[in-house]
Design a protein around this motif. Structure first.
Motif, PDB file in Angstrom:
ATOM      1  N   SER A   1      -4.563   5.555  -8.050  1.00  0.00           N
ATOM      2  CA  SER A   1      -4.148   4.333  -7.357  1.00  0.00           C
ATOM      3  C   SER A   1      -2.799   3.846  -7.873  1.00  0.00           C
ATOM      4  O   SER A   1      -1.986   3.327  -7.100  1.00  0.00           O
TER       5      SER A   1
ATOM      6  N   GLN B   1       1.933  -2.270  -5.292  1.00  0.00           N
ATOM      7  CA  GLN B   1       0.715  -3.020  -4.997  1.00  0.00           C
ATOM      8  C   GLN B   1      -0.125  -3.216  -6.255  1.00  0.00           C
ATOM      9  O   GLN B   1      -0.659  -4.301  -6.505  1.00  0.00           O
ATOM     10  N   ILE B   2      -0.240  -2.164  -7.062  1.00  0.00           N
ATOM     11  CA  ILE B   2      -1.023  -2.259  -8.293  1.00  0.00           C
ATOM     12  C   ILE B   2      -0.382  -3.245  -9.263  1.00  0.00           C
ATOM     13  O   ILE B   2      -1.079  -3.996  -9.959  1.00  0.00           O
TER      14      ILE B   2
ATOM     15  N   LEU C   1      -1.354  -6.645  -8.155  1.00  0.00           N
ATOM     16  CA  LEU C   1      -2.752  -6.903  -8.509  1.00  0.00           C
ATOM     17  C   LEU C   1      -2.901  -7.158 -10.006  1.00  0.00           C
ATOM     18  O   LEU C   1      -3.769  -7.923 -10.430  1.00  0.00           O
TER      19      LEU C   1
ATOM     20  N   ARG D   1      -8.198  -3.719  -8.915  1.00  0.00           N
ATOM     21  CA  ARG D   1      -8.458  -3.072  -7.622  1.00  0.00           C
ATOM     22  C   ARG D   1      -9.849  -2.437  -7.607  1.00  0.00           C
ATOM     23  O   ARG D   1     -10.594  -2.550  -6.618  1.00  0.00           O
TER      24      ARG D   1
ATOM     25  N   GLN E   1     -12.964  -3.537  -5.178  1.00  0.00           N
ATOM     26  CA  GLN E   1     -13.604  -2.561  -4.313  1.00  0.00           C
ATOM     27  C   GLN E   1     -15.102  -2.480  -4.569  1.00  0.00           C
ATOM     28  O   GLN E   1     -15.900  -2.322  -3.651  1.00  0.00           O
TER      29      GLN E   1
ATOM     30  N   ASN F   1     -16.569   0.027  -0.876  1.00  0.00           N
ATOM     31  CA  ASN F   1     -15.448   0.940  -0.652  1.00  0.00           C
ATOM     32  C   ASN F   1     -15.982   2.285  -0.181  1.00  0.00           C
ATOM     33  O   ASN F   1     -16.731   2.938  -0.896  1.00  0.00           O
TER      34      ASN F   1
END
Length: 393
Positions: free
Chosen positions: A255, A262-263, A266, A370, A374, A379
């Protein structure tokens, strides 16, 4: 002390991975035995130290070494020949402890059958002590109920403090409450009772005074020794993560590689939530005793995030340089060691080293955030991992 630190690292690593396990996983390394899963109802008969982590833990049997337990609902019915370290949302201790007991929980209780032959250190919102303690007792909680015989000294910090018919303190009884109270003679004679009024200002003054005794500039050998211990800790942590949660680790590493921006965002969100819990917990008043627990959670998340971020970036560089797509665990640990050493050297460059280290922390915490989101929201990727083929890191 080294065993206790390693035990906390193991429990943190196992506890983070239990969300993906539907059944009990166990492993042995020398005399150490490890259990993890969603729910543990385990009869143990181990010769060395035992480590257990799950949402629900119910332990029976006997262990010949230290016992380390973490979970939301923990019940310890086993006798422990060495020390017991336990943490959970609710914690009930029924077994006998031959040495020291250290426990923390929202609701913590020691039953009458729980005899602690050493010292007991307990912390929680509601703490009920019914098990005798032959050593010293230290308690911090909102509501504390003492209904047991304490052979040594007792020190209790609480908002409300009450006593049962079996409460007896043979040593010095020191207590801290909002107002001074009348301690029954059956608990402790008046000459052995000490009342201490502790304010927040005094705590901060003592913290500042403590810092004055520390050396301003550590020696080179002290720095080198500290770095060697830190590197060994991260290697041990990495080994346990690779051994117990390879698929989860591969998913979080991927990820970071697929969406670093994006990570990173987060990571900012996750770290902000953790730090925000400190003032929010303190503002509830009843949550003040749990502020140290929140701070400990920040330290654990920061450490795990740093290790995960360093490992993920290092593996990405390894692959870019033509390294094997599926290296051995030994090779992965060497890559992690190289990353830790390189980033540590960057600390000698002003500003750059701090930015590099903090970026790794944000990446690691972002990947964990993340994964947690999930697991809470569901997920479909988890089903694909099981139905198709295992992830390859």
């Amino acid at each position: 002390m080294g065993t206790f630190i390693n035990g906390l690292a193991v429990i943190a690593a196992l506890g983070f991975s239990t969300a993906s396990w539907a059944e009990t996983v166990s492993a042995r390394n020398g005399d150490d035995t490890f259990f993890a899963g969603s729910q543990l109802s385990q009869a143990v008969d181990t010769v060395g130290d035992t480590f257990m982590a799950a949402r629900s833990v119910n332990i029976n049997g006997a262990t010949q070494g230290d016992l380390h337990v973490a979970g939301f609902d923990v019940s310890v019915n086993t006798d422990v020949v060495e020390d017991l370290y336990a943490a959970g949302g609710t914690l009930v201790i029924r077994g006998a402890i031959a040495k020291d007991l250290t426990g923390a929980a929202f609701s913590l209780r020691t039953e009458r059958s729980s005899l602690t032959q050493g010292n007991a250190r307990l912390m929680g919102n509601t703490v009920t002590i019914e098990g005798p303690v032959q050593g010293a007792l230290s308690v911090m909680g909102r509501d504390v109920i003492l209904n047991a015989a304490i052979t040594g000294d007792a020190r209790i910090l609480a908002q409300t403090l009450s006593f049962g018919p079996d409460a007896v303190v043979s040593g010095t009884f020191t207590y801290s409450t909002e107002e001074k109270m009348q301690i029954p003679d059956t608990v402790a004679a008046a000459e052995r009772v000490v009342f201490e009024r502790i304010s927040g200002g005094r705590v901060w003054e003592e913290w500042q005074d403590m810092g004055k005794d520390m050396p301003a500039f550590p020696t080179f050998m002290s720095l080198l020794f500290g770095f060697a211990i830190s590197l060994l800790f991260f290697l041990v942590l990495g080994a346990f993560m690779l051994g117990f949660m390879p698929k989860r680790l591969a998913k979080m590493r991927r990820s970071i590689a697929d969406a670093p921006g994006q990570i990173l965002l987060l990571g900012v969100i996750g770290l902000s939530m953790l730090f925000g819990m400190v003032p929010i917990t303190a503002m509830t008043i009843v949550g003040i005793p749990f502020v140290p627990v929140v701070v400990l959670a920040i330290v654990v998340a920061w450490t795990l995030g740093y290790a995960l971020g360093a490992y993920s970036v290092a593996m990405r560089i390894w692959a870019a340089l033509g390294g094997s797509e599926a290296p051995s665990n030994i090779a992965r640990l060497l890559v992690l060691a190289g990353a830790i050493i390189f980033v540590a050297l960057l600390n000698f460059i002003p500003f750059v080293g701090w930015v590099a280290n903090f970026t790794l922390v944000l990446l690691g915490i972002g990947a964990m955030t993340r994964a947690i989101f999930q697991s809470m929201l569901g997920n479909p990727d988890v089903a694909l991992d099981v139905d198709l083929k295992p992830l390859e890191d």
